[in-house]
Design a protein around this motif. Structure first.
Motif, PDB file in Angstrom:
ATOM      1  N   ILE A  20      -6.236   6.753   1.961  1.00 35.90           N
ATOM      2  CA  ILE A  20      -5.612   8.005   1.485  1.00 35.90           C
ATOM      3  C   ILE A  20      -5.465   7.927  -0.038  1.00 35.90           C
ATOM      4  O   ILE A  20      -5.769   8.882  -0.756  1.00 35.90           O
ATOM      5  N   GLU A  21      -5.045   6.771  -0.516  1.00 39.01           N
ATOM      6  CA  GLU A  21      -4.849   6.654  -1.977  1.00 39.01           C
ATOM      7  C   GLU A  21      -6.181   6.793  -2.724  1.00 39.01           C
ATOM      8  O   GLU A  21      -6.243   7.404  -3.793  1.00 39.01           O
ATOM      9  N   ARG A  22      -7.240   6.257  -2.137  1.00 38.03           N
ATOM     10  CA  ARG A  22      -8.566   6.426  -2.771  1.00 38.03           C
ATOM     11  C   ARG A  22      -8.892   7.915  -2.886  1.00 38.03           C
ATOM     12  O   ARG A  22      -9.332   8.405  -3.923  1.00 38.03           O
ATOM     13  N   TRP A  23      -8.604   8.685  -1.814  1.00 39.44           N
ATOM     14  CA  TRP A  23      -8.862  10.134  -1.845  1.00 39.44           C
ATOM     15  C   TRP A  23      -7.948  10.848  -2.848  1.00 39.44           C
ATOM     16  O   TRP A  23      -8.372  11.792  -3.512  1.00 39.44           O
ATOM     17  N   ASP A  69       0.848  -1.213   0.000  1.00 40.40           N
ATOM     18  CA  ASP A  69       0.000   0.000   0.000  1.00 40.40           C
ATOM     19  C   ASP A  69       0.877   1.254   0.000  1.00 40.40           C
ATOM     20  O   ASP A  69       0.578   2.241  -0.664  1.00 40.40           O
ATOM     21  N   CYS A  70       1.970   1.210   0.788  1.00 41.57           N
ATOM     22  CA  CYS A  70       2.847   2.395   0.872  1.00 41.57           C
ATOM     23  C   CYS A  70       3.528   2.649  -0.469  1.00 41.57           C
ATOM     24  O   CYS A  70       3.611   3.794  -0.918  1.00 41.57           O
ATOM     25  N   ILE A  71       3.977   1.587  -1.104  1.00 44.27           N
ATOM     26  CA  ILE A  71       4.651   1.746  -2.409  1.00 44.27           C
ATOM     27  C   ILE A  71       3.657   2.314  -3.423  1.00 44.27           C
ATOM     28  O   ILE A  71       3.962   3.252  -4.172  1.00 44.27           O
ATOM     29  N   SER A  72       2.447   1.773  -3.413  1.00 43.93           N
ATOM     30  CA  SER A  72       1.438   2.241  -4.361  1.00 43.93           C
ATOM     31  C   SER A  72       1.113   3.726  -4.119  1.00 43.93           C
ATOM     32  O   SER A  72       0.995   4.502  -5.073  1.00 43.93           O
TER      33      SER A  72
END
Ligand code: PTJ
Length: 250
Positions: free
Chosen positions: A206-209, A87-90
């Motif tokens: 967070i990535e979705r946002w 998730d962090c890398i993405s």
């Protein structure tokens, strides 16, 4: 790995424990990381083990801050890499952020193991090994960071932080986004934006946002960040927990 039946009512929680315990045996998580995880679990239990609306709001503002940043850095430690390396890398890829390993219990061996783990997941150019700079005002090894990474960052995302580094980063004028399930912690109270959510849900939220906001006007995003009242959000979190506990035993 222990065999945990899929229909066990605590399957997700037990599998997460397995993951973190395995990572400790592999030298990625420090043994005290298991204690920190237990504290996190207890607070997650109080929240109902889900992202509550106040946390989602903080995740939206965190995404806005990261999208407005000139040099955003995601700081990771043993627990974070064991639970959410992918998730962090993405997330770093979707906001062009840097990834830096920063450890409280820093040893050369642990740094190397964590870098190797991140590289196995596809991370390129991870910071943290050089440690050519120091965060002023900190005596412990979390002060060690990379000049091109955390030291020169304007926005730092710090999942599972300790309060004094959070304060020291704020003293350097940085925007600090913390992820901490404990809304009472010093980290939670000193960060610019505190996300009271499990790191296992928070990074992907967070990535979705980020994906939702990436085409939004920068001034609108800046406005979201400037308007953010962290203290108020924390007090709503605490009130959510206390109302939930009261309602459970009526
Ligand atoms: O890998 P290192 O050497 O950097 O060491 C990391 C630990 C975690 C040992 C170190 O940072 C530490 O001691 O942390 P603390 O001070 O115990 O703080 C950890 C905080 O993270 C606590 O307030 C927990 O509630 C919270 N926490 C634990 N697990 C999670 C969490 N917050 C979000 N998601 C979690 N999964």
């Amino acid at each position: 790995m222990e065999k945990i039946p899929k229909n066990h009512p605590r399957y997700t929680s037990l599998m997460t424990r397995e993951k973190i315990s395995q990572a400790m045996k592999n030298g990625i998580v420090h043994e005290t990381g298991l204690i920190a995880h237990g504290r996190g679990e207890a607070f997650d239990y109080l929240l109902g083990e889900k992202t509550i609306p106040q946390a989602d709001m903080a995740e939206e503002v965190a995404a806005a801050a990261l999208l407005c940043a000139k040099n955003p850095v995601i700081s990771v430690n043993g627990n974070v890499v064991s639970l959410v390396a992918e998730d962090c890398i993405s997330l770093t890829e979707s906001i062009s952020a840097k990834l830096e390993v920063n450890l409280f219990h820093r040893t050369k061996k642990r740094i190397e193991k964590i870098l190797k783990e991140l590289s196995n997941y596809g991370a390129k150019n991870v910071y943290g090994q050089k440690a050519d700079a120091k965060i002023p005002g900190l005596e412990h090894d979390r002060a060690l960071c990379d000049m091109e990474g955390i030291f020169s960052a304007d926005v730092v995302l710090v999942p599972l932080e300790d309060g004094d580094r959070c304060q020291a980063l704020r003293n350097m004028g940085k925007t600090v986004v913390a992820i901490d399930l404990n809304p009472l912690s010093r980290t939670a109270r000193t960060a610019s934006i505190t996300i009271v959510d499990n790191v296992t849900r928070a990074i992907s939220n967070i990535e979705r946002w980020v994906n939702e906001l990436k085409n939004t006007d920068k001034n609108e995003l800046k406005n979201l960040v400037e308007k953010w009242d962290n203290e108020r959000n924390l007090s709503e979190m605490i009130s959510f927990i206390s109302k939930r506990l009261n309602s459970l035993f009526r």
